[in-house]
Write an enzyme that holds these catalytic residues in place. Structure first.
Site, PDB file in Angstrom:
ATOM      1  N   THR A 112     -22.784  11.852   9.757  1.00 14.33           N
ATOM      2  CA  THR A 112     -21.456  12.404  10.090  1.00 14.33           C
ATOM      3  C   THR A 112     -20.586  12.092   8.896  1.00 14.33           C
ATOM      4  OG1 THR A 112     -21.673  12.020  12.468  1.00 14.33           O
ATOM      5  CG2 THR A 112     -19.435  12.056  11.611  1.00 14.33           C
ATOM      6  N   ARG A 135     -25.169  18.892  23.657  1.00 12.34           N
ATOM      7  CA  ARG A 135     -24.819  17.463  23.618  1.00 12.34           C
ATOM      8  C   ARG A 135     -23.646  17.245  22.648  1.00 12.34           C
ATOM      9  NH1 ARG A 135     -24.349  13.708  19.158  1.00 12.34           N
ATOM     10  NH2 ARG A 135     -24.549  11.622  19.999  1.00 12.34           N
ATOM     11  N   GLY A 174     -21.347  14.243  20.793  1.00 13.29           N
ATOM     12  CA  GLY A 174     -21.238  12.817  20.509  1.00 13.29           C
ATOM     13  C   GLY A 174     -19.777  12.409  20.469  1.00 13.29           C
ATOM     14  N   GLY A 227     -22.441   7.028  13.540  1.00 14.65           N
ATOM     15  CA  GLY A 227     -23.449   6.210  14.211  1.00 14.65           C
ATOM     16  C   GLY A 227     -23.747   6.772  15.579  1.00 14.65           C
TER      17      GLY A 227
HETATM   18  N1  ASP Z   1     -21.724   9.967  15.575  1.00  8.89           N
HETATM   19  C1  ASP Z   1     -22.517  11.164  15.473  1.00  8.89           C
HETATM   20  C2  ASP Z   1     -22.921  11.612  16.823  1.00  8.89           C
HETATM   21  O1  ASP Z   1     -23.235  10.794  17.658  1.00  8.89           O
HETATM   22  C3  ASP Z   1     -23.734  11.039  14.636  1.00  8.89           C
HETATM   23  C4  ASP Z   1     -23.623  10.219  13.413  1.00  8.89           C
HETATM   24  O2  ASP Z   1     -22.598   9.691  13.064  1.00  8.89           O
HETATM   25  O3  ASP Z   1     -24.600  10.062  12.735  1.00  8.89           O
HETATM   26  O4  ASP Z   1     -23.012  12.809  17.018  1.00  8.89           O
END
Ligand code: ASP
Length: 319
Positions: free
Chosen positions: A175, A203, A205, A227
Site C-alpha cells: 500500500t 474485500r 482493508g 500492513g
Molecule cells: N493495508 C492493506 C490492506 O489490508 C494492504 C497493505 O498495506 O499491504 O488492504
C-alpha cells in the site's frame, strides 16, 4: 521542532519514494497539501514494479485488480474514499472527486466505477503480465489457464487462506501512504492500494476506511497505515495515532501507543509476518516519524528545501 516558515513537507511509506519529487514540486508550484498528496500517490499508482498499488497490483482470487484509495483534508476533515474499483488506474483521483463533489465519503464497486465513468476517468488494463503470472502460479498452481468460475474460486480461496497462515509471502501486502503539510500548515493524507493479494472480490482493508488506514486533522496531525488492514480496522489505528496526539502524547509516543493497542487483538496473522503493521505519521507542526513491527521497514520524506528525499528507519514496536 516546527517546520521553518514557508516550508512544506511530503512523507510516505518507502514505496512512495517514486512520488515524493512530484509532491514537492506541486507544493513549490503553489499547490495545496491535497494537490501534492494526490500527485505523489499517482506516481506510485503508475509504478508497474509496485505489486501493491495501482497498475501492476496483485489481483484478487479471480484474477481482477481491485483498488482502494482514500484522501483526507486535515483542514476541513472532509474525506473521500473508493473501494473495490476495477479498471481505473488512479483511484486516488476518484476518491478526491467523491470528497469534493458528492455528499458522501465512500463509494465502492460498480457504483464507484459508474461515478468515475461519469466524471470522465479513463479505464485501462491494470493486470500486468507479471501480476497475472503470480496469480496463475499461486492460485492455479502454474496452470496456463483455468476457471475463474465463482464456485471454483471459493474452493481455491479457502485453500489460499489456509496457506496464508503457514506462509505469507512478499506479494500479499503493499500500500502507499503519503502525508503532506503545505506552507500554510494544512495537512492532507492520501492512501492507495490493490489490497491484500488474492483477496476475495469485494474485500476492503483499512486503506479505504477513514480512521482505520487514513486520518488527518490539522489541529493534531495525521497518520496512515500499511500492513494487515483487518487489524488496523479493528483498532482504528490511524485515528488512534491522531487521538493520542490530541491527548498530549508526542508523535513517537502516539505511534507506539497505537501499535501497542494492536497487541490486544487475537489475530492469526499477527505473528506470521515481520511487517504485519506499519504506520507513517506527522504531528501538527510537520514533524514526521513512522513505526513498524519490522526492524527493516523504513519511511521517506522530503521538505521543499531539500533536493532529494531522505530515508529513515522506523521505530520498531513488536506485537
Ligand atoms: N493495508 C492493506 C490492506 O489490508 C494492504 C497493505 O498495506 O499491504 O488492504
Amino acid at each position: 521542532m516546527a517546520l521553518p516558515e514557508g516550508i512544506g513537507i511530503v512523507v510516505g511509506s518507502a514505496n512512495a519514494r517514486v512520488g515524493l519529487e512530484a509532491g514537492v514540486e506541486t507544493l513549490k508550484a503553489g499547490g495545496s497539501a491535497i494537490d501534492a498528496a494526490i500527485e505523489a500517490v499517482k506516481c506510485v499508482e503508475d509504478n508497474v514494479e509496485d505489486r501493491g498499488v495501482g497498475t501492476g497490483g496483485i489481483p484478487n482470487v479471480i484474477g481482477q485488480v481491485e483498488l482502494d484509495a482514500t484522501i483526507m483534508d486535515g483542514r476541513t476533515l472532509a474525506a473521500g474514499s473508493v473501494g473495490a474499483v476495477k479498471e481505473y488506474p488512479h483511484p486516488i483521483e476518484i476518491a478526491r472527486k467523491v470528497m469534493e463533489l458528492t455528499p458522501h465519503v465512500m463509494l465502492v464497486g460498480e457504483g464507484a466505477e459508474l461515478f468515475a465513468k461519469h466524471h470522465g476517468f479513463e479505464t485501462a488494463n491494470l493486470l500486468t503480465e507479471d501480476a497475472e503470472a503470480s496469480w496463475r502460479e499461486r492460485i492455479q498452481g502454474g496452470a496456463s489457464n483455468g476457471s475463474s468460475v465463482y464456485e471454483d474460486s471459493y474452493q481455491l480461496y479457502m485453500q489460499v487462506v489456509d496457506d496464508w497462515t503457514k506462509k505469507l509471502h512478499e506479494e500479499i501486502f503493499g500500500t502507499t501512504n503519503v502525508i503532506v503539510r503545505d506552507a500554510q500548515g494544512d495537512i492532507a493524507c492520501a492512501v492507495s492500494t490493490s489490497g491484500w493479494g488474492f483477496k476475495w472480490p469485494g474485500r476492503l482493508g483499512d486503506s479505504p476506511i477513514i480512521g482505520a488506514g487514513n486520518y488527518a486533522d490539522n489541529r493534531f496531525g495525521s497518520a496512515a497505515c500499511t500492513g494487515r488492514g483487518e487489524m488496523a480496522i479493528r483498532c482504528t489505528t490511524a485515528a488512534s495515532v491522531v487521538m493520542y496526539m490530541r491527548h498530549g502524547k508526542s508523535l513517537a509516543e502516539a505511534l507506539e501507543a497505537a501499535m501497542v493497542d494492536l497487541r490486544h487483538l487475537d489475530d492469526p496473522f499477527a505473528g506470521e509476518r515481520s511487517n504485519v503493521m506499519n504506520i507513517v505519521a506527522m504531528d501538527r507542526e510537520g514533524n514526521v516519524n513512522a513505526a513498524s513491527t519490522s526492524e527493516e521497514s523504513t519511511f521517506v520524506f522530503q521538505r521543499t528545501d531539500m533536493s532529494s528525499y531522505e530515508e529513515q528507519a522506523r521505530l520498531t514496536v513488536p506485537l
